[in-house]
Design an enzyme around this catalytic site. Structure first.
Site, PDB file in Angstrom:
ATOM      1  N   CYS A 229     -10.922 -32.877   5.158  1.00 11.46           N
ATOM      2  CA  CYS A 229     -12.353 -33.163   5.302  1.00 11.46           C
ATOM      3  C   CYS A 229     -13.061 -31.965   5.931  1.00 11.46           C
ATOM      4  O   CYS A 229     -14.162 -31.590   5.533  1.00 11.46           O
ATOM      5  CB  CYS A 229     -12.567 -34.394   6.166  1.00 11.46           C
ATOM      6  SG  CYS A 229     -11.440 -35.746   5.794  1.00 11.46           S
TER       7      CYS A 229
ATOM      8  N   CYS B  25      -9.749 -35.260   9.162  1.00 16.15           N
ATOM      9  CA  CYS B  25      -8.482 -34.575   8.933  1.00 16.15           C
ATOM     10  C   CYS B  25      -8.745 -33.176   8.369  1.00 16.15           C
ATOM     11  O   CYS B  25      -9.892 -32.815   8.102  1.00 16.15           O
ATOM     12  CB  CYS B  25      -7.596 -35.370   7.969  1.00 16.15           C
ATOM     13  SG  CYS B  25      -8.249 -35.437   6.306  1.00 16.15           S
TER      14      CYS B  25
END
Lengths: 352, 78
Positions: B14, B11
């Site tokens: 991250c 996502c």
């Protein structure tokens, strides 16, 4: 003043107090700005731009110039406070608090913790696995996973800014109720076998220690996430308020009473169906919805729409699909959607 | 030689952590292998409840947030 302070307070204490001092200064500046917004918007619209009060354009422009800075100020101030509170919570602590709780009290606690525990929706999977591994019942886990997105902090602040504390409170209370009920129902249905098998095979390796945070850490983290959230939503807010201002200035009063009013029974389920695919625009939708309400839309319908927008989102369901079999996803969506529709009907009936 | 792992399904958060870690390594001339772990079964080998997670030499040092550059630098040097 600063001279006497320097003399009176020891250097160690002063280093401790510095974060509080900068927060206090920001708070004073924030208050001053907040109180200047309305006179400034009035002056800009009616004196600087020479728009007549009562004209369509004048109404729309004054509305826009007042609401944009007001909402952005409210968002930054309140998100900061909320994120400071959240530094006292963590997924690990929440898991420890929920461990060994029964259904019922566990669901209530899980829903409340869902509101204050910080986590992004992509963490739903590790959280789910970690909770299940710790022996937290499925229904309690779902109360947590429902409350966190249904009660969205940006939505809460914007409801407070545009509709007042009563509506914001209703949103909070109904979101909690929906999360508790959804978790209780899912717990009763014994759906454990619809969790992907690998989840039961993982043996998570214990919890991590809570970090020790100073107030300076808390403030700087809260400030960082405030900046991040405001940077993410400000454009939606501006566009949403622009559309809302247009509606406010140009659409006649009561124009929408027939379609979105409380006497149209299908408007609540229709609003929920429409709201599910609209995830990322929660910040932009509330100002539009606010303007619609002025024109005759019912509060229950509006709240149901909002909760469907923030609570049941396709991206999150796709993430949860990694750990849940389709049946369980379908049950979850159905239960939450029914609960949201019921809340909408209830508010329309009670608040009239 | 440092071994760094960024844990997360991919996502936005991250990815931002990975970019930041790479920048800190480059800025400080640190010799490190940076690996992304995206599979949940691998991620769950660490005691993690929220992503993104940062692992330095097989020890989980932060989770659920993106530490500031200065903090990452301090973690990498210790």
């Amino acid at each position: 003043m600063s001279q006497t302070l320097k003399g009176a307070v020891s250097p160690v204490l002063r280093a401790d107090l510095r974060p509080f001092a900068s927060v206090a200064v920001s708070a004073v500046l924030w208050l001053a700005a907040y109180n200047l917004v309305q006179p400034l918007a009035q002056w800009l619209t009616y004196s600087a731009l020479r728009l007549g009060p009562g004209t369509h354009l004048g109404e729309a422009v004054a509305f826009f110039l007042y609401d944009v800075p007001k909402i952005l100020l409210l968002l930054s101030g309140m998100i900061f406070l909320i994120t400071v509170v959240r530094t006292f919570f963590s997924p690990e602590r929440t898991r420890a608090l929920l461990g060994g709780r029964r259904q019922g009290i566990g669901n209530v606690l899980a829903a409340a913790l869902g509101v204050v525990t910080p986590f992004c929706s992509c963490s739903a999977v590790p959280l789910f696995i970690g909770f299940v591994e710790a022996g937290i019942p499925l229904g309690v886990t779902f109360s947590f996973l429902t409350a966190a997105p249904v009660i969205n902090e940006v939505a809460l602040v914007m409801l407070f800014g545009l509709f007042g504390w009563r509506v914001a409170g209703l949103y909070l209370a109904s979101g909690l109720t929906i999360a508790i009920l959804a978790g209780l129902v899912i717990g009763r249905l014994n759906l454990e076998r619809h969790v992907e098998d690998f989840v039961w095979q993982i043996h998570a390796s214990g919890g991590t220690e809570m970090e020790k945070l100073t107030w300076a850490d808390r403030f700087s983290r809260a400030w960082a996430s405030t900046r991040e959230i405001v940077a993410k939503v400000w454009l939606y807010v501006v566009v949403g308020i622009a559309v809302g201002a247009g509606i406010h200035g140009y659409v006649p009063e009561q124009a929408l009473a027939n379609i979105l009013g409380k006497d149209t029974w299908w408007s609540v389920p229709a609003a929920v169906l429409l709201g599910v695919p609209l995830y990322s625009n929660a910040a932009g939708i509330i100002p539009v919805v606010h303007a619609l309400m002025e024109k005759g839309a019912a509060l229950g319908t509006v709240l149901a729409f909002m909760m469907a927008v923030v609570g049941l989102s396709l991206p999150e369901l796709i993430i949860l699909r990694r750990v849940l079999k389709p049946t369980l996803i379908a049950v979850f969506v159905t239960v939450v959607a029914i609960a949201i529709v019921a809340t909408g009907f209830l508010f329309n009936a009670v608040l009239g | 030689m440092l071994s760094i792992k960024v844990l997360g399904s991919g996502c936005a958060n991250c990815k931002r952590l990975e970019t930041r870690v790479r920048k800190v390594c480059a800025d400080n001339d640190l010799d490190a292998t940076i690996e992304k772990v995206t599979d949940y079964q691998d991620i769950m080998r660490w005691p993690i409840l929220s992503t993104p997670g940062l692992v330095i030499n097989e020890t989980l040092v932060s989770q659920g947030r993106i530490p500031a550059e200065a903090e990452i630098a301090r973690l990498l040097k210790s």
